[in-house]
Motif scaffolding. Structure first.
Motif, mmCIF file in Angstrom:
data_model
loop_
_atom_site.group_PDB
_atom_site.id
_atom_site.type_symbol
_atom_site.label_atom_id
_atom_site.label_comp_id
_atom_site.label_asym_id
_atom_site.label_seq_id
_atom_site.Cartn_x
_atom_site.Cartn_y
_atom_site.Cartn_z
ATOM 1 N N LYS A 37 -80.791 -94.861 -62.021
ATOM 2 C CA LYS A 37 -80.960 -93.626 -61.251
ATOM 3 C C LYS A 37 -82.170 -93.738 -60.332
ATOM 4 N N THR A 38 -83.271 -94.297 -60.844
ATOM 5 C CA THR A 38 -84.455 -94.506 -60.002
ATOM 6 C C THR A 38 -84.173 -95.533 -58.922
ATOM 7 N N GLN A 39 -83.485 -96.617 -59.261
ATOM 8 C CA GLN A 39 -83.202 -97.650 -58.270
ATOM 9 C C GLN A 39 -82.225 -97.176 -57.199
ATOM 10 N N ALA A 40 -81.382 -96.196 -57.539
ATOM 11 C CA ALA A 40 -80.559 -95.570 -56.507
ATOM 12 C C ALA A 40 -81.446 -94.907 -55.470
ATOM 13 N N GLY A 41 -82.592 -94.375 -55.920
ATOM 14 C CA GLY A 41 -83.569 -93.819 -54.986
ATOM 15 C C GLY A 41 -84.158 -94.883 -54.077
#
Length: 306
Positions: A100-104
């Motif tokens: 989810k963070t890496q999608a950012g």
């Protein structure tokens, strides 16, 4: 000590990789950028013009794996190829390896490049980052190709975890980092050998190239952290599915004939409404090394559909 950024020493090590150990190069028209976003810095290759396509790599490789795909797509696309957080020449932060963070990170890269929407083509860990991005920003994804890796928490995930070949999902931590320090090539050879239909197709030059990149300070910690985040990723993915439902954009789920095969489409039908199946003949997990021609042809045909 975990490095928050690729140091001058690390970069010098990367640039010192001998020519004999290089993977196929990207076309000369590509440029590289270091894009600061989401609390880290992402190394990105960019080339071409036209509709955008983002290529996301997985564990055991970097964005370099996509050179043959990029060479084809750059003819009529803007091609964006990041190194994932902590891998390749991207910065090595201490945390943020949940998908989810890496999608950012992906959203920040596209924002920096002023790209509103794009096709996604992803492999391995890249599938998981791509799914988190598509689930959170469905309006930004036109078509989505996922290649040969499951999604945490989706469909038969618990059965996938029982496969003894996937012991590395739970392998990590300071002691494991000490065990592989200076032995990165030995550790990575296990993946390249066991997950290939024919291990000779993952060339010695590619093995040397990636082993040197994974030996950079902080890289193995980052790699282990990608797997350590799977439990959180599973919770996040289940929340995405519960809240937003299945993905609506067209999806192509590709498996290597000697790896996930048709199971990729089975998995993705739990997460997407419009799923096509593709199988790369004669290939294990490492589709861009084992059968790049068939992979590029399959992806190109799907992206070109109206």
């Amino acid at each position: 000590m975990i490095r928050h950024f690729v140091t001058a020493v690390s970069l010098a090590m990367a640039l010192a990789i001998p020519a004999a150990a290089q993977v196929p190069p990207f076309p000369a028209s590509f440029t590289t950028q270091e894009i600061a976003t989401n609390g880290t810095t992402i190394h990105v290759r960019v080339g071409g013009a036209g509709p955008a396509v983002v290529l996301l790599h997985g564990y055991g490789e970097t964005g370099d794996m996509w050179a043959p795909m990029a060479a084809d797509l750059v003819r009529d696309h803007t091609v964006v190829v990041p190194d994932l957080r902590g891998l390749g020449l991207s910065a090595k932060p201490a945390d943020g390896f949940d998908k989810k963070t890496q999608a950012g990170d992906v959203a920040g890269v596209l924002d920096a490049l002023k790209i509103e929407k794009a096709d996604l083509v992803t492999h391995d860990i890249g599938n998981m980052v791509g799914y988190a991005f598509a689930a959170q920003h469905p309006e930004r994804v036109t078509r989505f190709v996922l290649i040969d890796a499951p999604l945490p928490g989706i469909g038969p995930w618990e059965e996938v975890l029982k496969n003894p070949l996937l012991w590395h999902f739970r392998f990590g931590g300071p002691d494991m980092e000490r065990l592989v320090a200076g032995r990165e090539r030995i550790y990575l050879d296990r993946f390249w050998n066991e997950f290939s239909a024919d291990r000779t197709r993952f060339s010695e030059a590619a093995r040397e190239h990636y082993a040197k990149l994974y030996a950079l300070p902080g890289a193995m910690h980052s790699g282990f952290s990608q797997f350590a985040a799977f439990d959180q990723d599973a919770l996040d993915n289940q929340a995405f599915l519960s809240k937003g439902g299945k993905l609506k954009m067209p999806v192509l789920a590709i498996g290597g004939e000697k790896s996930f095969g048709p199971m990729m489409a089975t998995i993705m039908r739990f997460a997407a409404e419009n799923v096509e199946e593709g199988i790369v003949p004669g290939s294990g997990h490492w589709i861009m090394e084992e059968n790049p021609e068939a992979t590029v042809t399959m992806v190109r045909a799907f992206l070109d559909k109206k």
